[in-house]
Scaffold this motif. Structure first.
Motif, PDB file in Angstrom:
ATOM      1  N   PRO A 197      58.788  23.607  80.949  1.00 30.75           N
ATOM      2  CA  PRO A 197      58.526  22.732  79.802  1.00 30.75           C
ATOM      3  C   PRO A 197      59.381  23.022  78.570  1.00 30.75           C
ATOM      4  CG  PRO A 197      56.468  23.484  80.774  1.00 30.75           C
ATOM      5  CD  PRO A 197      57.557  24.280  81.415  1.00 30.75           C
ATOM      6  N   SER A 198      60.061  24.139  78.534  1.00 31.70           N
ATOM      7  CA  SER A 198      60.920  24.451  77.392  1.00 31.70           C
ATOM      8  C   SER A 198      62.028  23.402  77.279  1.00 31.70           C
ATOM      9  CB  SER A 198      61.534  25.841  77.536  1.00 31.70           C
ATOM     10  OG  SER A 198      60.524  26.822  77.548  1.00 31.70           O
ATOM     11  N   LEU A 199      62.283  22.956  76.045  1.00 32.92           N
ATOM     12  CA  LEU A 199      63.271  21.904  75.822  1.00 32.92           C
ATOM     13  C   LEU A 199      64.695  22.420  75.947  1.00 32.92           C
ATOM     14  CD1 LEU A 199      61.943  19.884  72.748  1.00 32.92           C
ATOM     15  CD2 LEU A 199      61.889  19.226  75.141  1.00 32.92           C
ATOM     16  N   GLY A 200      65.546  21.591  76.520  1.00 31.31           N
ATOM     17  CA  GLY A 200      66.970  21.857  76.492  1.00 31.31           C
ATOM     18  C   GLY A 200      67.590  21.271  75.222  1.00 31.31           C
ATOM     19  N   ARG A 201      68.880  21.451  75.102  1.00 34.55           N
ATOM     20  CA  ARG A 201      69.595  20.874  73.963  1.00 34.55           C
ATOM     21  C   ARG A 201      69.637  19.351  74.104  1.00 34.55           C
ATOM     22  NH1 ARG A 201      74.835  19.329  72.905  1.00 34.55           N
ATOM     23  NH2 ARG A 201      75.431  19.839  75.055  1.00 34.55           N
ATOM     24  N   PHE A 202      69.421  18.637  72.997  1.00 35.49           N
ATOM     25  CA  PHE A 202      69.500  17.179  73.010  1.00 35.49           C
ATOM     26  C   PHE A 202      70.934  16.735  72.763  1.00 35.49           C
ATOM     27  CE2 PHE A 202      64.984  15.476  71.886  1.00 35.49           C
ATOM     28  CZ  PHE A 202      64.465  16.162  72.966  1.00 35.49           C
ATOM     29  N   LYS A 203      71.439  15.873  73.648  1.00 38.93           N
ATOM     30  CA  LYS A 203      72.756  15.274  73.424  1.00 38.93           C
ATOM     31  C   LYS A 203      72.618  14.147  72.402  1.00 38.93           C
ATOM     32  CE  LYS A 203      74.634  16.468  77.963  1.00 38.93           C
ATOM     33  NZ  LYS A 203      73.610  17.457  78.288  1.00 38.93           N
ATOM     34  N   LYS A 204      73.743  13.792  71.776  1.00 40.66           N
ATOM     35  CA  LYS A 204      73.683  12.890  70.623  1.00 40.66           C
ATOM     36  C   LYS A 204      73.809  11.410  70.960  1.00 40.66           C
ATOM     37  CE  LYS A 204      77.001  15.288  68.657  1.00 40.66           C
ATOM     38  NZ  LYS A 204      78.008  15.768  67.675  1.00 40.66           N
ATOM     39  N   GLY A 205      74.151  11.084  72.210  1.00 41.29           N
ATOM     40  CA  GLY A 205      74.444   9.696  72.551  1.00 41.29           C
ATOM     41  C   GLY A 205      73.342   8.719  72.171  1.00 41.29           C
ATOM     42  N   ALA A 206      72.086   9.058  72.473  1.00 40.66           N
ATOM     43  CA  ALA A 206      70.961   8.159  72.190  1.00 40.66           C
ATOM     44  C   ALA A 206      70.857   7.866  70.707  1.00 40.66           C
ATOM     45  CB  ALA A 206      69.660   8.787  72.692  1.00 40.66           C
ATOM     46  N   PHE A 207      71.163   8.835  69.889  1.00 37.86           N
ATOM     47  CA  PHE A 207      70.995   8.710  68.451  1.00 37.86           C
ATOM     48  C   PHE A 207      72.125   7.882  67.837  1.00 37.86           C
ATOM     49  CE2 PHE A 207      68.878  12.336  70.182  1.00 37.86           C
ATOM     50  CZ  PHE A 207      67.647  12.329  69.566  1.00 37.86           C
ATOM     51  N   HIS A 208      73.341   8.051  68.356  1.00 31.75           N
ATOM     52  CA  HIS A 208      74.443   7.196  67.911  1.00 31.75           C
ATOM     53  C   HIS A 208      74.187   5.741  68.301  1.00 31.75           C
ATOM     54  CE1 HIS A 208      77.253  10.050  66.216  1.00 31.75           C
ATOM     55  NE2 HIS A 208      77.157  10.841  67.271  1.00 31.75           N
ATOM     56  N   ILE A 209      73.666   5.530  69.509  1.00 31.93           N
ATOM     57  CA  ILE A 209      73.382   4.167  69.972  1.00 31.93           C
ATOM     58  C   ILE A 209      72.354   3.503  69.066  1.00 31.93           C
ATOM     59  CG2 ILE A 209      72.279   2.864  71.837  1.00 31.93           C
ATOM     60  CD1 ILE A 209      73.582   4.885  73.775  1.00 31.93           C
ATOM     61  N   LEU A 266      66.059   3.357  77.620  1.00 31.26           N
ATOM     62  CA  LEU A 266      65.456   4.668  77.857  1.00 31.26           C
ATOM     63  C   LEU A 266      66.563   5.679  78.106  1.00 31.26           C
ATOM     64  CD1 LEU A 266      63.126   6.648  78.562  1.00 31.26           C
ATOM     65  CD2 LEU A 266      63.278   5.789  80.917  1.00 31.26           C
ATOM     66  N   ILE A 267      66.534   6.783  77.357  1.00 33.42           N
ATOM     67  CA  ILE A 267      67.538   7.840  77.510  1.00 33.42           C
ATOM     68  C   ILE A 267      66.815   9.183  77.533  1.00 33.42           C
ATOM     69  CG2 ILE A 267      69.584   8.952  76.533  1.00 33.42           C
ATOM     70  CD1 ILE A 267      70.316   6.359  75.209  1.00 33.42           C
ATOM     71  N   LEU A 268      67.233  10.050  78.442  1.00 30.19           N
ATOM     72  CA  LEU A 268      66.705  11.409  78.531  1.00 30.19           C
ATOM     73  C   LEU A 268      67.753  12.338  77.921  1.00 30.19           C
ATOM     74  CD1 LEU A 268      65.361  11.125  82.192  1.00 30.19           C
ATOM     75  CD2 LEU A 268      64.151  10.674  80.049  1.00 30.19           C
ATOM     76  N   PRO A 269      67.609  12.695  76.653  1.00 36.15           N
ATOM     77  CA  PRO A 269      68.713  13.339  75.920  1.00 36.15           C
ATOM     78  C   PRO A 269      69.052  14.749  76.377  1.00 36.15           C
ATOM     79  CG  PRO A 269      66.737  13.242  74.565  1.00 36.15           C
ATOM     80  CD  PRO A 269      66.461  12.426  75.781  1.00 36.15           C
ATOM     81  N   GLU A 270      68.191  15.384  77.168  1.00 34.15           N
ATOM     82  CA  GLU A 270      68.559  16.703  77.698  1.00 34.15           C
ATOM     83  C   GLU A 270      69.637  16.582  78.765  1.00 34.15           C
ATOM     84  OE1 GLU A 270      64.531  19.288  77.712  1.00 34.15           O
ATOM     85  OE2 GLU A 270      64.351  17.213  78.393  1.00 34.15           O
ATOM     86  N   GLY A 271      69.740  15.400  79.373  1.00 32.24           N
ATOM     87  CA  GLY A 271      70.821  15.150  80.322  1.00 32.24           C
ATOM     88  C   GLY A 271      70.541  15.596  81.740  1.00 32.24           C
ATOM     89  N   THR A 272      69.532  16.424  81.940  1.00 34.49           N
ATOM     90  CA  THR A 272      69.191  16.898  83.281  1.00 34.49           C
ATOM     91  C   THR A 272      67.756  17.361  83.264  1.00 34.49           C
ATOM     92  OG1 THR A 272      69.896  18.372  85.081  1.00 34.49           O
ATOM     93  CG2 THR A 272      69.856  19.307  82.872  1.00 34.49           C
TER      94      THR A 272
END
Length: 482
Positions: free
Chosen positions: A395-407, A384-390
Motif C-alpha cells: 500500500p505504500s505510494l510510489g512516486r507520482f508522474k506528472k503527466g496527469a497533472f499537465h493534462i 483515468l490515469i494511474l500516476p505511479e505508472g505501475t
C-alpha cells in the motif's frame, strides 16, 4: 489474555508518547508471515548457487537447531560462508528484488497498523531480528521503520567475507543487543513495547515492559500465559482457496461477457459511446460480484461533481481495473503504457475503452498521445490515469508522474483523486487470483486546476500525492456500503 489489532492500536494511542518509548518488532513470523530466508534459499536454488553438500548441511543444521535443540547458530554460519566473495551491492539487489517478487505479499496488514500507531506517537521504532539487513531493510523502509538491530554481514572493500560482524542475533544475544540499543538511544525499556512470535524471543520480550506474543508458537503462548503477557492475534495475508479460484474464473468470464454485450448493444443502437458505457458498468459489476468483492465507498458524490475530469488513483493490483470501472461507469477512457497493449487481459478492455497508449520510450510520440488526451477531455470524456505508472507491491505510494497533472491543467478540468486501500490484499500485484472480500475506497474532493501554471505543477503533484498518503494513513470513518 488475547487482544486484537484495534485494541493494541488504541492502547498505543492512549499510552505514553515520545522517542524514549521504544517499539521493538521481531521480523520473520511477526511483521511478515513465514520466514524470508526461505525466499532467499529458493532464489539461490533457482540460480544453481546451492550445491548438494551445502543443501544437506543446511537441512541438518536446521533440524538440529530447532527440533533437536542443538546449536541454532550453525545454519547462520553456513549461510554466511556461502556468501563469501559476493559483493554487498549484489546481495542488496537480491533483497530488493525478492521483496517485490515474494516478500511484500507476506507483510501482515494489521502489523502495518500497529507500526503506524507507534510512529504517530513519536516512539523509537526498531526491527530486532536474527535475519540479515538485506532481508529486513526493504520491509522496514516500506513500513517506515528507521532502525534495525539485526545480524550484520562482515565485508571488506565491498566484498563479503563469509562471516558476521555481530554474530547471529538469536535468543539471549538478540535480547542483549536490544538492551544495548536502548542504552545507546536513551530508551526506557520499562515503558517500551516488544512484539515477537517464537520461543527464542522469550528473553527479548522479557526485556521490555509491554511485551506482546504476536501470533505465537505454542511454547511462546504458554510463556505468555505464565507471565501474563497479552497475546496479539493479527490476520494473515489472504491465501486463495477454492472459492477464490472459482470466483476468479467466473469473474473473467463475466467481465468479458459484459464487455461483449456492451459492444453488441452499441452496434445495435448505432451509438458506440452508449455501448461502451453499458459494457463497462455491466462488466465491472458482474466481475466484482462473481469474484465475491464488495465496495465500501466514502465520498461517492465526488465522482459526479465535476465531469469531465482527470481521475487519478493509486495502483496495487489487477483488481483495480474492475473497481475503478465500477466507480466511474460512464464517459471515460484511460491512459496506459504501450507495453500493456499486448497483455491478453487488456485486449477486450482496450478495444472497448480505446485508451491512449503512451510510448514511454519515445518522448515525441508520448507528447502526441497526451495532446490527444486533452482533446478527449475537451470533448467531454473523462480520463483515468494511474500516476505511479505501475502496480506497487504494498500500500505504500510510489512516486507520482506528472503527466496527469499537465493534462488536467491544459484541458482546464479538475483532478479527482481516488484512494484504494486494500485491493492488494485481495489480489496481490503478482497474483492473477482474486480473493473475496471488501475493498475500501475514498473519493476525495476535486482539485481545481484553473489557477495552475506549468511552473508549479511539481508542487501540485506533491500536494495531491500527500492527500492520498494522508488518507491511507488516517482512513475516513464514514464508510457506507455501495
Amino acid at each position: 489474555m488475547t487482544t486484537t489489532a484495534a485494541e493494541a492500536v488504541e492502547a498505543i494511542r492512549t499510552g505514553p508518547a515520545g522517542p524514549e518509548i521504544g517499539a521493538f518488532f521481531d521480523f520473520d513470523g511477526t511483521l511478515v508471515q513465514g520466514y524470508t530466508a526461505n525466499a532467499v534459499y529458493r532464489e539461490r536454488i533457482r540460480q544453481g548457487q546451492i550445491g548438494a553438500l551445502e543443501l544437506a548441511r543446511t537441512i541438518v543444521a536446521a533440524v538440529d537447531g530447532t527440533v533437536l535443540g542443538g546449536n541454532p547458530h550453525s545454519i547462520g554460519e553456513i549461510s554466511f560462508a556461502a556468501l563469501r566473495g559476493r559483493t554487498v551491492d549484489s546481495v542488496v539487489e537480491i533483497g530488493e528484488r525478492l521483496f517485490v517478487q515474494r516478500i511484500a505479499g507476506t507483510i501482515r496488514p494489521e502489523a502495518r497498523d500497529v507500526v503506524r500507531a507507534h510512529l504517530r506517537r513519536g516512539h523509537t521504532v526498531v526491527v530486532a531480528s536474527s535475519a540479515t539487513r538485506m532481508q529486513i531493510e526493504p520491509v522496514a523502509r516500506d513500513l517506515g521503520i528507521p532502525h534495525l538491530v539485526c545480524t550484520e554481514l562482515a565485508a571488506e572493500d565491498g566484498i563479503l567475507t563469509g562471516h558476521s560482524s555481530t554474530g547471529m542475533l538469536w535468543g539471549e544475544r538478540k535480547a542483549g543487543s536490544v538492551r544495548a540499543f536502548a542504552r545507546g538511544h536513551g530508551i526506557d525499556l520499562k515503558h517500551s513495547y516488544g512484539y515477537a512470535n517464537g520461543s527464542e524471543d522469550i528473553a527479548f520480550l522479557g526485556s521490555v515492559g509491554r511485551p506482546y506474543a504476536l501470533n505465537p508458537h505454542p511454547v511462546l503462548r504458554r510463556a505468555a500465559e505464565e507471565y501474563g503477557w497479552p497475546v496479539l492475534m493479527l490476520r494473515e495475508p489472504k491465501s486463495p482457496g477454492l472459492r477464490a479460484y472459482l470466483g476468479t474464473v467466473a469473474a473473467v468470464a463475466g467481465t468479458n461477457t459484459g464487455l461483449a454485450a456492451g459492444v453488441a448493444y452499441g452496434w445495435l443502437r448505432g451509438d458506440r459511446r452508449q455501448g461502451r458505457n453499458a459494457g463497462i458498468e455491466l462488466a465491472a459489476r458482474t466481475g466484482l460480484t462473481l469474484a465475491g468483492v464488495k465496495l465500501n465507498v466514502v465520498g461517492a458524490e465526488n465522482l459526479e461533481k465535476c465531469r469531465p475530469a482527470v481521475f487519478v488513483a493509486n495502483h496495487q493490483s489487477t483488481l483495480d481495473v474492475l473497481v475503478l470501472g465500477a466507480l466511474l461507469r460512464r464517459d471515460f477512457t484511460a491512459v496506459a503504457k504501450k507495453e500493456a497493449r499486448l497483455d491478453p487481459r487488456m485486449l477486450v478492455i482496450g478495444a472497448l475503452l480505446d485508451p491512449a497508449w503512451i510510448d514511454r520510450g519515445d518522448l515525441t510520440k508520448a507528447k502526441q498521445s497526451l495532446d490527444g488526451v486533452v482533446e478527449k477531455l475537451r470533448a467531454g470524456v473523462s480520463i483515468l490515469i494511474l500516476p505511479e505508472g505501475t502496480r506497487m507491491p504494498t500500500p505504500s505510494l510510489g512516486r507520482f508522474k506528472k503527466g496527469a497533472f499537465h493534462i488536467a491543467r491544459q484541458a482546464g478540468v479538475p483532478i479527482v483523486p481516488i484512494v484504494l486501500r486494500n485491493t492488494g490484499e485481495l489480489a496481490w500485484r503478482r497474483s492473477l487470483i482474486v480473493n473475496p472480500g471488501t475493498v475500501d475506497v475514498a473519493v476525495l474532493e476535486p482539485v481545481d486546476t484553473s489557477g495552475w501554471t506549468a511552473e508549479d505543477v511539481d508542487q501540485r503533484v506533491a500536494e495531491v500525492r500527500q492527500r492520498v498518503r494522508d488518507t491511507l494513513a488516517d482512513w475516513p470513518r464514514e464508510v457506507g456500503a455501495r
